[in-house]
Design a protein around this motif. Structure first.
Motif, PDB file in Angstrom:
ATOM      1  N   LYS A  38      27.235 -66.324 -85.454  1.00  0.00           N
ATOM      2  CA  LYS A  38      27.260 -66.282 -86.920  1.00  0.00           C
ATOM      3  C   LYS A  38      28.527 -66.938 -87.458  1.00  0.00           C
ATOM      4  CE  LYS A  38      26.727 -63.073 -90.769  1.00  0.00           C
ATOM      5  NZ  LYS A  38      26.577 -61.684 -91.179  1.00  0.00           N
ATOM      6  N   ALA A  39      29.661 -66.693 -86.808  1.00  0.00           N
ATOM      7  CA  ALA A  39      30.931 -67.278 -87.249  1.00  0.00           C
ATOM      8  C   ALA A  39      30.910 -68.801 -87.101  1.00  0.00           C
ATOM      9  CB  ALA A  39      32.090 -66.689 -86.454  1.00  0.00           C
ATOM     10  N   VAL A  40      30.406 -69.280 -85.975  1.00  0.00           N
ATOM     11  CA  VAL A  40      30.341 -70.723 -85.752  1.00  0.00           C
ATOM     12  C   VAL A  40      29.372 -71.363 -86.736  1.00  0.00           C
ATOM     13  CG1 VAL A  40      29.651 -72.517 -84.099  1.00  0.00           C
ATOM     14  CG2 VAL A  40      31.030 -70.583 -83.342  1.00  0.00           C
ATOM     15  N   LYS A  45      28.733 -74.702 -91.535  1.00  0.00           N
ATOM     16  CA  LYS A  45      27.886 -74.713 -92.728  1.00  0.00           C
ATOM     17  C   LYS A  45      26.409 -74.946 -92.392  1.00  0.00           C
ATOM     18  CE  LYS A  45      31.520 -76.179 -95.893  1.00  0.00           C
ATOM     19  NZ  LYS A  45      32.691 -75.946 -95.158  1.00  0.00           N
ATOM     20  N   GLY A  46      25.964 -74.365 -91.283  1.00  0.00           N
ATOM     21  CA  GLY A  46      24.558 -74.415 -90.905  1.00  0.00           C
ATOM     22  C   GLY A  46      24.099 -75.729 -90.311  1.00  0.00           C
ATOM     23  N   LYS A  47      25.005 -76.665 -90.103  1.00  0.00           N
ATOM     24  CA  LYS A  47      24.633 -77.985 -89.602  1.00  0.00           C
ATOM     25  C   LYS A  47      24.035 -77.916 -88.190  1.00  0.00           C
ATOM     26  CE  LYS A  47      26.548 -82.616 -88.952  1.00  0.00           C
ATOM     27  NZ  LYS A  47      27.748 -83.447 -89.064  1.00  0.00           N
ATOM     28  N   ILE A  52      22.913 -73.652 -82.127  1.00  0.00           N
ATOM     29  CA  ILE A  52      23.619 -72.379 -81.952  1.00  0.00           C
ATOM     30  C   ILE A  52      22.623 -71.293 -81.569  1.00  0.00           C
ATOM     31  CG2 ILE A  52      24.916 -70.577 -83.163  1.00  0.00           C
ATOM     32  CD1 ILE A  52      26.171 -72.904 -84.831  1.00  0.00           C
ATOM     33  N   GLU A  53      21.477 -71.264 -82.234  1.00  0.00           N
ATOM     34  CA  GLU A  53      20.442 -70.268 -81.926  1.00  0.00           C
ATOM     35  C   GLU A  53      19.927 -70.446 -80.507  1.00  0.00           C
ATOM     36  OE1 GLU A  53      16.037 -69.127 -83.578  1.00  0.00           O
ATOM     37  OE2 GLU A  53      17.529 -69.821 -85.017  1.00  0.00           O
ATOM     38  N   THR A  54      19.713 -71.698 -80.092  1.00  0.00           N
ATOM     39  CA  THR A  54      19.243 -71.968 -78.734  1.00  0.00           C
ATOM     40  C   THR A  54      20.269 -71.511 -77.702  1.00  0.00           C
ATOM     41  OG1 THR A  54      17.960 -73.871 -79.495  1.00  0.00           O
ATOM     42  CG2 THR A  54      18.477 -73.785 -77.150  1.00  0.00           C
TER      43      THR A  54
END
Length: 85
Positions: A38-40, A45-47, A52-54
């Motif tokens: 979540k921090a990353v 900014k969601g880029k 990240i989820e993977t």
């Protein structure tokens, strides 16, 4: 006894210790993974949300494999099938 056998024999206690710790503190580790992801994601900014989820998913799967290794059962299957060749 070959080199690999010697290494495996010497690393076995460490492997068991890691497995025990993963079983005892798996929920805390997963919480830390989610918090870091979540921090990353926020800092980027969601880029890179999908990457990240993977990565977080793969880390959680690895944690499950490590924690369940001594259960006597089989580890959980991977989330996605391997690519077809």
């Amino acid at each position: 006894m070959g080199l690999m056998d010697t290494l495996k024999a010497k690393l076995a206690p460490a492997k068991e210790k890691v497995s025990d710790l993963a079983q005892q503190h798996g929920d805390k580790i997963e919480h830390g993974l989610e918090k870091a992801a979540k921090a990353v994601d926020s800092r980027t900014k969601g880029k890179y949300s999908d990457k990240i989820e993977t990565g977080t998913g793969k880390a959680k799967e690895a944690l499950d494999r490590i924690a369940h290794k001594d259960d006597g059962g089989t580890p959980p299957p991977p989330a996605s099938p391997p690519p077809a060749t």
